[in-house]
Design a protein around this motif. Sequence first.
Motif, mmCIF file in Angstrom:
data_model
loop_
_atom_site.group_PDB
_atom_site.id
_atom_site.type_symbol
_atom_site.label_atom_id
_atom_site.label_comp_id
_atom_site.label_asym_id
_atom_site.label_seq_id
_atom_site.Cartn_x
_atom_site.Cartn_y
_atom_site.Cartn_z
ATOM 1 N N GLU A 1 49.348 21.820 -38.402
ATOM 2 C CA GLU A 1 48.108 21.311 -37.826
ATOM 3 C C GLU A 1 47.751 20.015 -38.551
ATOM 4 O OE1 GLU A 1 45.101 24.419 -36.576
ATOM 5 O OE2 GLU A 1 43.957 23.307 -38.072
ATOM 6 N N THR B 1 62.578 21.973 -41.596
ATOM 7 C CA THR B 1 61.716 23.162 -41.499
ATOM 8 C C THR B 1 61.780 24.003 -42.756
ATOM 9 O OG1 THR B 1 63.475 24.386 -40.433
ATOM 10 C CG2 THR B 1 61.872 23.335 -39.009
ATOM 11 N N ASN C 1 56.302 27.783 -38.993
ATOM 12 C CA ASN C 1 56.727 26.814 -37.973
ATOM 13 C C ASN C 1 55.564 26.128 -37.256
ATOM 14 O OD1 ASN C 1 59.038 25.537 -36.984
ATOM 15 N ND2 ASN C 1 58.866 26.620 -35.037
ATOM 16 N N ARG C 2 54.366 26.219 -37.848
ATOM 17 C CA ARG C 2 53.191 25.562 -37.251
ATOM 18 C C ARG C 2 52.665 24.486 -38.194
ATOM 19 N NH1 ARG C 2 50.673 27.306 -32.730
ATOM 20 N NH2 ARG C 2 48.976 25.917 -33.262
ATOM 21 N N SER D 1 50.140 20.790 -33.892
ATOM 22 C CA SER D 1 48.803 20.822 -33.320
ATOM 23 C C SER D 1 48.034 19.611 -33.845
ATOM 24 C CB SER D 1 48.138 22.133 -33.760
ATOM 25 O OG SER D 1 46.984 22.354 -33.035
ATOM 26 N N ASP E 1 48.306 20.851 -28.528
ATOM 27 C CA ASP E 1 49.571 21.389 -29.054
ATOM 28 C C ASP E 1 50.791 20.717 -28.433
ATOM 29 O OD1 ASP E 1 48.172 23.100 -30.666
ATOM 30 O OD2 ASP E 1 48.136 24.712 -29.195
ATOM 31 N N TYR E 2 51.783 20.494 -29.267
ATOM 32 C CA TYR E 2 53.035 19.877 -28.811
ATOM 33 C C TYR E 2 54.203 20.635 -29.438
ATOM 34 C CZ TYR E 2 49.694 16.135 -27.990
ATOM 35 O OH TYR E 2 48.594 15.423 -27.577
ATOM 36 N N GLU E 3 55.305 20.695 -28.719
ATOM 37 C CA GLU E 3 56.534 21.277 -29.288
ATOM 38 C C GLU E 3 57.464 20.120 -29.599
ATOM 39 O OE1 GLU E 3 58.403 24.617 -27.516
ATOM 40 O OE2 GLU E 3 56.886 25.848 -28.493
ATOM 41 N N LYS F 1 62.276 23.786 -32.904
ATOM 42 C CA LYS F 1 61.042 23.241 -32.340
ATOM 43 C C LYS F 1 59.879 23.515 -33.294
ATOM 44 C CE LYS F 1 62.339 22.311 -27.884
ATOM 45 N NZ LYS F 1 62.022 21.205 -27.015
ATOM 46 N N LEU F 2 59.173 22.463 -33.615
ATOM 47 C CA LEU F 2 57.985 22.588 -34.456
ATOM 48 C C LEU F 2 56.751 22.656 -33.555
ATOM 49 C CD1 LEU F 2 56.510 22.207 -37.312
ATOM 50 C CD2 LEU F 2 56.438 19.786 -36.704
ATOM 51 N N LYS F 3 55.869 23.605 -33.854
ATOM 52 C CA LYS F 3 54.615 23.664 -33.094
ATOM 53 C C LYS F 3 53.594 22.765 -33.801
ATOM 54 C CE LYS F 3 55.570 28.218 -31.328
ATOM 55 N NZ LYS F 3 55.622 29.618 -31.747
#
Lengths: 203, 34
Positions: free
Chosen positions: A56, B34, A53-54, B8, B24-26, B4-6
């Motif tokens: 970059e 996802t 879920n991250r 960066s 960082d943003y949500e 919610k996607l994290k």
Amino acid sequence: MVIDAIRTAQELDSTITFRRSCAQGVCGSDGVNMNGQNGLACITPVSKVVTANRLEVRPLPGLPVIKDLIVDMKPFYDQYEKIKPFLDNDEEIKTGHERLQSPEDREKLDGLYECILCACCSTSCPSFWWNPEKFVGPAALLQAYRFIADTRDKQKRMRLKKLNDAFSVYRCHGIMNCTSVCPKGLNPSKAINEIKKELRKTG
Amino acid sequence: MTKKLKLSLYRFDPAKDKRPYMSDYEIPIAHQET
């Protein structure tokens, strides 16, 4: 798509800067590095690059950063300019208004001419990172071969001569990062090998 | 369903930043993304 996530972030913070135009994988403006892999943000689903879920997002590696996700493409375009990306033929056209080519010869250009110059390939190549002024890079070499392979072009020998040094082509060690990231599914690595074959033939 | 996607993002403004940093943003995204 990743571009939608970036645009949503921009709604939260209007100072975020990135480049985009067509948003459908044609213009090549929004090349970025997503969780370590180069690609076009507009045609890359979040699900393809997200990990735990991250996500970059960084600018394309190896080019100077102007601001946030925007890089200076000049070193990339300089290499493209070097290979003279246009048909070079001074001979008079004998019939009609076009230089004709057989369907078989035209077919040889498939997989070469479709490059959109997004720079995803060249900026995924360590040889381009280390020698951006000497190694021509996968995108420009793909285009170099596009004209070397074109039967209507009359500068094949000169084009090969210009590439025949220790850096221009031979800094490619065939790791194929370029091919694995190309958003158009092209194969710069194969084109570079074809140039190497031609260079061996001509000595 | 919204998740919610994290996200960066690399940030660098040479006019005011000494060095690059990650922000960082949500981000709410559709479930199928996802």
